[in-house]
Design an enzyme around this catalytic site. Structure first.
Site, PDB file in Angstrom:
ATOM      1  N   GLU A  96       0.792  -1.228   0.000  1.00  0.00           N
ATOM      2  CA  GLU A  96       0.000   0.000   0.000  1.00  0.00           C
ATOM      3  C   GLU A  96       0.826   1.281   0.000  1.00  0.00           C
ATOM      4  O   GLU A  96       0.400   2.296  -0.530  1.00  0.00           O
ATOM      5  CB  GLU A  96      -0.938   0.016   1.229  1.00  0.00           C
ATOM      6  CG  GLU A  96      -1.960  -1.100   1.267  1.00  0.00           C
ATOM      7  CD  GLU A  96      -3.027  -0.942   0.192  1.00  0.00           C
ATOM      8  OE1 GLU A  96      -3.314   0.200  -0.209  1.00  0.00           O
ATOM      9  OE2 GLU A  96      -3.560  -1.972  -0.264  1.00  0.00           O
ATOM     10  N   SER A 388     -51.066 -12.632  46.729  1.00  0.00           N
ATOM     11  CA  SER A 388     -50.723 -12.851  48.140  1.00  0.00           C
ATOM     12  C   SER A 388     -49.228 -12.936  48.408  1.00  0.00           C
ATOM     13  O   SER A 388     -48.813 -12.979  49.569  1.00  0.00           O
ATOM     14  CB  SER A 388     -51.395 -14.131  48.641  1.00  0.00           C
ATOM     15  OG  SER A 388     -52.792 -13.983  48.669  1.00  0.00           O
TER      16      SER A 388
END
Length: 624
Positions: A96, A388
């Site tokens: 590159e 309950s």
């Protein structure tokens, strides 16, 4: 004409480059008298620090990886410069940017060659971008191919070279380049395509993944393996030509058979992970003061603070954190298996939470039958009437604490009316004077109402304030609350947390899934800092545990019983059987289970099999 304009643009760019370069390096008197290019660029291009999105990680109680969290769809494992193999660096340098360590961000001669090629081919194909230019594009710019973008790219590249060293630029580049399939950086590429860290790859494997970024779509090895392999061989030859590897090493690397082992990303424990993500936000909110600001705010101001909190959490995740949890994989698998196997009918759902009340840690959660990632998580998101199951917390606990009653003390179980409110016992039965033990284990309603009435609503509710039930509202402060009649209700996790009080001699400390959060280097960022609150006296707590033990031995919760040092709990059923509960504890664990339908309708037909009891028993029995 469009192509001609582009080509002319490139030629003009070449004419500008020498002037640009001259301004960068010139030191003549005339140039010094001009406003320097540095000043212009500094004013117009504000380079933020290079901060790459990184993955975050979640671990179970033994430190094993549970989930890898990818932010912004950028799967990235940051690898420091000194941990990146030299072969990887050289592959990109040779392919590159051969003059990377020599230029100041751009390669003039390379651009000349690229322009000549573009003019010859009558298209903009070659850009001769240096590694610095590519990094500028990846961090700050688009990938548009145009004259103006190229010039801007040069300016950014020059600024990058001013601010960072070459090694820092190369490190950032190798951690930002795209490897297709949502993978960014060489570290994640190694993990994704070969399921192992970068340092463990062979030279051939390194070159193989390094072949991808040049054209991620074309060189995607999952779709075009042969193309990737061909480019890999060219890259390896480039290494050999540069003297990085020998001819023998080249032949060996080319000959190596590449076997992909694509990483399988799956959340094994989505129920639990979903909650941890939510709790992480709570932890950040409390640690950084967002919670106090939110309590004082309302309307748009509150919305603004919530957005700030969301942004803060997002930033932390992008920076990369390690979240350590109390997850017990064995118990998690147990509760999920029980939930999936014990709930009949497609529309019947459930939620459950398991807490080690000795350590105050949430060790397992079930978000519902056949729960999948991102589903509605009933363990902590389903607010339902507790029936309950609220009685030990709101009725019996405060009553025993205030009156000094015992399990053998008596109370009136006959009809009760207060103005127009006349609650009934199950099946409209009436009773006379009964012991607290009898009333509790058989879940009589009128004694519970009398207890709340005797203590006083405000006083009784003060006992449950430390639990911070999220959707408790002022209109709940009425007698029906004694039987679980609330406007919104509670979640299975909220009820389970509250019940840990009974496993801690009446003392309550909030339970959490997260044990600590660190940055990726191990520095601790957040930990819970909770204080204990004494809800009930030790004496009262002992009486309550006796009552709950009777429930599983000879009361409504007999199906939950198994042999353990201690077992106790309380069943709960809301009006019209919309909700079925069992919340209880052993000597070590507290667990809550809710069963019902997402759209509240009757599940009375499940009463005889009581799946909430069998889920509770099946999960906790596996721990003994």
């Amino acid at each position: 004409m469009t192509m001609l304009r582009k080509i002319i643009g490139w030629i003009l760019l070449l004419c500008i480059i020498p002037l640009f370069a001259f301004t960068v390096i010139a030191s003549g008197k005339e140039v010094k008298q001009m406003k320097s290019l540095d000043q212009v660029l500094d004013k117009n291009i504000d380079l933020k620090d290079i901060s790459l999105v990184q993955n975050s990680y979640m671990y179970d109680r033994d430190g094993s990886l549970v989930s890898e969290i990818v932010s912004d769809h950028e799967n990235r494992v940051l690898v420091p410069f000194n941990k990146i193999p030299e072969e990887v660096k050289q592959i990109f340098l040779t392919s590159e940017d051969r003059h990377f360590y020599e230029h100041k961000g751009f390669d003039f001669m390379g651009m000349v060659r690229a322009t000549a090629s573009n003019v010859k081919d009558k298209k903009i194909d070659q850009g001769a971008s240096t590694i610095t230019q590519q990094l500028s594009r990846n961090l700050y710019l688009s990938h548009e191919r145009s004259f103006s973008r190229k010039l801007t790219e040069l300016a950014y590249s020059y600024q990058l070279e001013k601010k960072y060293t070459k090694n820092e630029i190369l490190e950032a580049y190798l951690n930002t380049i795209y490897f297709n399939n949502g993978v960014y950086g060489v570290g994640s590429a190694a993990q994704f395509y070969f399921s192992k860290p970068l340092k463990s790859l062979t030279v051939g494997e390194m070159a193989f993944i390094c072949a991808i970024p040049n054209n991620p779509t074309l060189y995607d090895p999952l779709k075009h393996f042969d193309y990737t392999k061909s480019r890999q061989e060219r890259l390896l030859k480039g290494l050999k030509d540069a003297g990085v590897i020998t001819d023998k090493e080249l032949k060996k690397a080319v000959k190596q058979k590449i076997k992909l082992d694509v990483e399988k990303r799956e959340d094994k424990y989505p129920d639990y992970v979903s909650y941890v993500n939510d709790e992480f936000t709570q932890l950040v909110s409390e640690s950084e003061g967002f919670d106090k600001r939110l309590q004082k705010a309302s309307g748009k101001q509150k919305e603004k603070i919530e957005n700030e909190l969301s942004a803060r959490v997002s930033t932390l995740m992008k920076d990369g954190v390690k979240i350590y949890t109390a997850l017990d994989p064995y118990m998690q698998n147990q509760v999920v298996a029980q939930m999936n196997s014990k709930l009949p009918y497609a529309d019947v759902q459930g939620g459950a939470a398991v807490i080690n009340h000795q350590t105050h840690q949430i060790i397992a959660l079930s978000g519902g039958k056949n729960y999948q990632k991102y589903d509605f998580n009933r363990a902590y998101q389903a607010y339902r009437q507790p029936g309950s199951s609220i009685k030990p917390l709101l009725d019996y606990g405060p009553y025993i604490e205030q009156t000094g009653a015992t399990t053998s003390s008596t109370i009136d179980a006959s009809k009760f009316c207060s103005k127009d409110y006349c609650p009934q016992n199950y099946n409209n039965r009436t009773y006379g004077t009964v012991t607290l033990d009898t009333a509790f284990k058989n879940s009589y309603n009128t004694p519970a109402i009398r207890m709340l009435d005797r203590v006083g609503i405000q006083k009784a509710f003060s006992y449950i304030e430390p639990y911070h039930f999220a959707k408790l509202v002022d209109s709940d402060y009425l007698l029906p609350a004694a039987l679980g009649g609330f406007t919104n209700g509670m979640t299975p996790l909220e009820m389970t947390k509250a019940y840990t009080t009974f496993g801690n001699s009446g003392s309550y400390t909030p339970s959490h899934a997260i044990t600590k959060v660190t940055d990726l280097k191990g520095k601790t960022l957040y930990k819970w800092n909770d204080k204990a609150t004494q809800i009930f006296s030790v004496r009262t707590n002992m009486q309550l545990k006796k009552l709950m033990s009777s429930v599983v031995k000879s009361g409504t919760g007999k199906k939950a019983y198994f042999n353990a040092p201690y077992i106790g709990g309380k069943t709960g059923t809301s009006n019209d059987y919309h909700d079925m509960w069992f919340v209880g504890l052993t000597d070590t664990y507290t667990m809550g289970v809710w069963v019902g339908k997402d759209t509240p309708t009757s599940v009375e037909y499940l009463h005889s099999i009581s799946p909430q009891l069998s889920i509770w028993k099946g999960t906790l029995q596996a721990a003994y």
